[in-house]
Design a protein around this motif. Structure first.
Motif, PDB file in Angstrom:
ATOM      1  N   VAL A  68      43.936  54.225  15.548  1.00 38.75           N
ATOM      2  CA  VAL A  68      42.584  53.834  15.244  1.00 38.75           C
ATOM      3  C   VAL A  68      41.298  54.507  16.046  1.00 38.75           C
ATOM      4  O   VAL A  68      41.236  54.247  17.149  1.00 38.75           O
ATOM      5  N   GLU A  69      40.633  55.229  15.136  1.00 35.02           N
ATOM      6  CA  GLU A  69      39.476  55.769  15.978  1.00 35.02           C
ATOM      7  C   GLU A  69      38.409  54.962  16.205  1.00 35.02           C
ATOM      8  O   GLU A  69      37.995  54.103  15.668  1.00 35.02           O
ATOM      9  N   ARG A  70      37.674  55.012  17.451  1.00 35.91           N
ATOM     10  CA  ARG A  70      36.854  54.048  18.066  1.00 35.91           C
ATOM     11  C   ARG A  70      35.408  54.872  18.245  1.00 35.91           C
ATOM     12  O   ARG A  70      35.725  55.798  18.963  1.00 35.91           O
ATOM     13  N   PHE A  71      34.217  54.365  17.857  1.00 31.22           N
ATOM     14  CA  PHE A  71      33.078  55.059  18.015  1.00 31.22           C
ATOM     15  C   PHE A  71      32.299  54.245  19.055  1.00 31.22           C
ATOM     16  O   PHE A  71      32.150  53.111  19.435  1.00 31.22           O
ATOM     17  N   ASP A  72      31.286  55.138  19.391  1.00 25.25           N
ATOM     18  CA  ASP A  72      30.265  54.571  20.509  1.00 25.25           C
ATOM     19  C   ASP A  72      28.920  55.247  19.977  1.00 25.25           C
ATOM     20  O   ASP A  72      28.748  56.329  19.871  1.00 25.25           O
ATOM     21  N   GLY A  73      27.785  54.487  20.128  1.00 25.79           N
ATOM     22  CA  GLY A  73      26.385  54.899  19.548  1.00 25.79           C
ATOM     23  C   GLY A  73      25.731  55.416  20.787  1.00 25.79           C
ATOM     24  O   GLY A  73      24.825  56.042  20.990  1.00 25.79           O
ATOM     25  N   ASN A  74      26.547  55.217  22.078  1.00 28.38           N
ATOM     26  CA  ASN A  74      25.827  55.888  23.202  1.00 28.38           C
ATOM     27  C   ASN A  74      26.675  57.170  23.560  1.00 28.38           C
ATOM     28  O   ASN A  74      27.843  57.278  23.885  1.00 28.38           O
ATOM     29  N   THR A  75      25.795  58.099  23.321  1.00 26.96           N
ATOM     30  CA  THR A  75      26.357  59.589  23.274  1.00 26.96           C
ATOM     31  C   THR A  75      26.161  60.176  24.674  1.00 26.96           C
ATOM     32  O   THR A  75      26.674  61.273  24.823  1.00 26.96           O
ATOM     33  N   GLU A  76      25.653  59.371  25.811  1.00 30.07           N
ATOM     34  CA  GLU A  76      25.872  59.965  27.073  1.00 30.07           C
ATOM     35  C   GLU A  76      27.077  59.785  27.488  1.00 30.07           C
ATOM     36  O   GLU A  76      28.080  59.013  27.392  1.00 30.07           O
ATOM     37  N   PRO A  77      27.774  60.964  28.157  1.00 29.68           N
ATOM     38  CA  PRO A  77      29.151  60.831  28.507  1.00 29.68           C
ATOM     39  C   PRO A  77      29.262  59.982  29.607  1.00 29.68           C
ATOM     40  O   PRO A  77      28.750  59.792  30.666  1.00 29.68           O
ATOM     41  N   HIS A  78      30.259  59.177  29.353  1.00 26.93           N
ATOM     42  CA  HIS A  78      30.502  57.958  30.466  1.00 26.93           C
ATOM     43  C   HIS A  78      32.144  57.709  30.288  1.00 26.93           C
ATOM     44  O   HIS A  78      32.864  58.034  29.424  1.00 26.93           O
ATOM     45  N   VAL A  79      32.482  57.075  31.404  1.00 23.04           N
ATOM     46  CA  VAL A  79      34.053  56.698  31.432  1.00 23.04           C
ATOM     47  C   VAL A  79      34.389  55.280  30.637  1.00 23.04           C
ATOM     48  O   VAL A  79      33.657  54.457  30.680  1.00 23.04           O
ATOM     49  N   HIS A  80      35.541  55.418  30.070  1.00 26.07           N
ATOM     50  CA  HIS A  80      36.045  54.119  29.456  1.00 26.07           C
ATOM     51  C   HIS A  80      37.336  53.940  29.940  1.00 26.07           C
ATOM     52  O   HIS A  80      38.318  54.564  30.590  1.00 26.07           O
ATOM     53  N   PHE A  81      37.559  52.415  29.811  1.00 24.95           N
ATOM     54  CA  PHE A  81      38.786  51.802  30.119  1.00 24.95           C
ATOM     55  C   PHE A  81      39.490  51.299  28.816  1.00 24.95           C
ATOM     56  O   PHE A  81      38.712  50.503  28.327  1.00 24.95           O
ATOM     57  N   ILE A  82      40.507  51.497  28.731  1.00 23.11           N
ATOM     58  CA  ILE A  82      41.277  51.325  27.294  1.00 23.11           C
ATOM     59  C   ILE A  82      42.381  50.229  27.630  1.00 23.11           C
ATOM     60  O   ILE A  82      43.369  50.725  28.535  1.00 23.11           O
ATOM     61  N   CYS A  83      42.369  48.944  27.226  1.00 23.30           N
ATOM     62  CA  CYS A  83      43.318  47.896  27.454  1.00 23.30           C
ATOM     63  C   CYS A  83      44.366  47.946  26.539  1.00 23.30           C
ATOM     64  O   CYS A  83      44.337  48.209  25.324  1.00 23.30           O
ATOM     65  N   GLN A  84      45.714  48.152  26.969  1.00 23.27           N
ATOM     66  CA  GLN A  84      46.894  48.672  26.325  1.00 23.27           C
ATOM     67  C   GLN A  84      47.405  47.098  25.561  1.00 23.27           C
ATOM     68  O   GLN A  84      48.207  47.176  24.649  1.00 23.27           O
TER      69      GLN A  84
END
Lengths: 138, 138
Positions: A68-84
């Motif tokens: 499933v694709e996830r979107f972000d309105g904050n287009t500044e490149p930043h780092v993400h953490f994805i909980c499995q």
DNA sequence: GTTGTAAATAAGAATTGTTCTCATTTAGGA
DNA sequence: TCCTAAATGAGAACAATTCTTATTTACAAC
């Protein structure tokens, strides 16, 4: 005192929501969130506008979690953490991608670098807590 | 002189192919590649075994390009470049993710970090060449 | 050898996320 | 009021992936 014309009300609502949240919603999460206040909203409109925002650079696709694709309105490149475990996508705002890396990448591949994405996967603190408190063996 | 028993021939073939290539194939690319030498191979087997490899840590999912998951038999974390034109996923072997970043990430989110993924997007050198030579205006 | 059991598989049905189609609504200008 | 272009809802269509079921295979016990 309308903020937007009726014509763009839904488009605006989608973008406003996207910008107001940090949960990095999927199309369906956007739909579920807005449906109560906009009862005649349809999934087609959500997908259509999310893709439009991507094209226009008003939003970015930050990850695909379990298909499933996830979107972000904050287009500044930043780092993400994805909980499995719970599929949460969390901003790691304190970190940033070294700008120098982009140049190195361009050299490495000889192509034209346009964006970059750094994300970590693992178990978020909430799920860690639940696993311990709930006695759910890992 | 069979390398594997008949029972695991397909599983082994999939893993062997995955380890032999650096194109980061999708399930369908694996299928298309192996079908000629294993005529009775089915897509179900490819998906089943790719997911098994992921669970076992024998392979990783490195990206989802235009809705299609891409796999890598090289489980060492390394950097990728994804061409937005031809969908190629290319190793940037000369780069590596600073090991220190993982620790910082764990601090940031308070959770348990298990993996990380750094990828760049843009236009690969081949597609750049084609755009110029072919006179295809951008 | 024969039998029994569990894993691997093929084939295709089912599911799910996403895109497409088309008729309708809307805005705004002539 | 009429016209045109953009936005939309509803649901069909599509594509990637997973699931189901009957079959095949390996291997161990008899």
């Amino acid at each position: 005192m309308e903020v937007s014309t009726k014509h763009f009300r839904k488009r605006d609502a989608i973008l406003t929501y996207l910008r107001s949240t940090d949960i990095h919603p999927s199309a369906e999460m956007v739909f579920t969130q807005l449906k109560p206040e906009i009862p005649d909203l349809s999934m087609g409109t959500v997908y259509r506008n999310l893709n439009l925002f991507k094209q226009q650079g008003l939003a970015v696709s930050v990850a695909t979690v379990k298909g499933v694709e996830r979107f972000d309105g904050n287009t500044e490149p930043h780092v993400h953490f994805i909980c499995q475990d719970c599929d949460a996508v969390i901003d790691l705002m304190d970190m940033n991608v070294p700008e120098s890396l982009k140049a190195v990448a361009a050299q490495c591949c000889g192509g034209q670098v346009e964006g970059c994405q750094l994300s970590f996967t693992g178990i978020c603190c909430n799920c860690l807590d639940n696993q311990i408190k709930g006695g759910k063996a890992v």
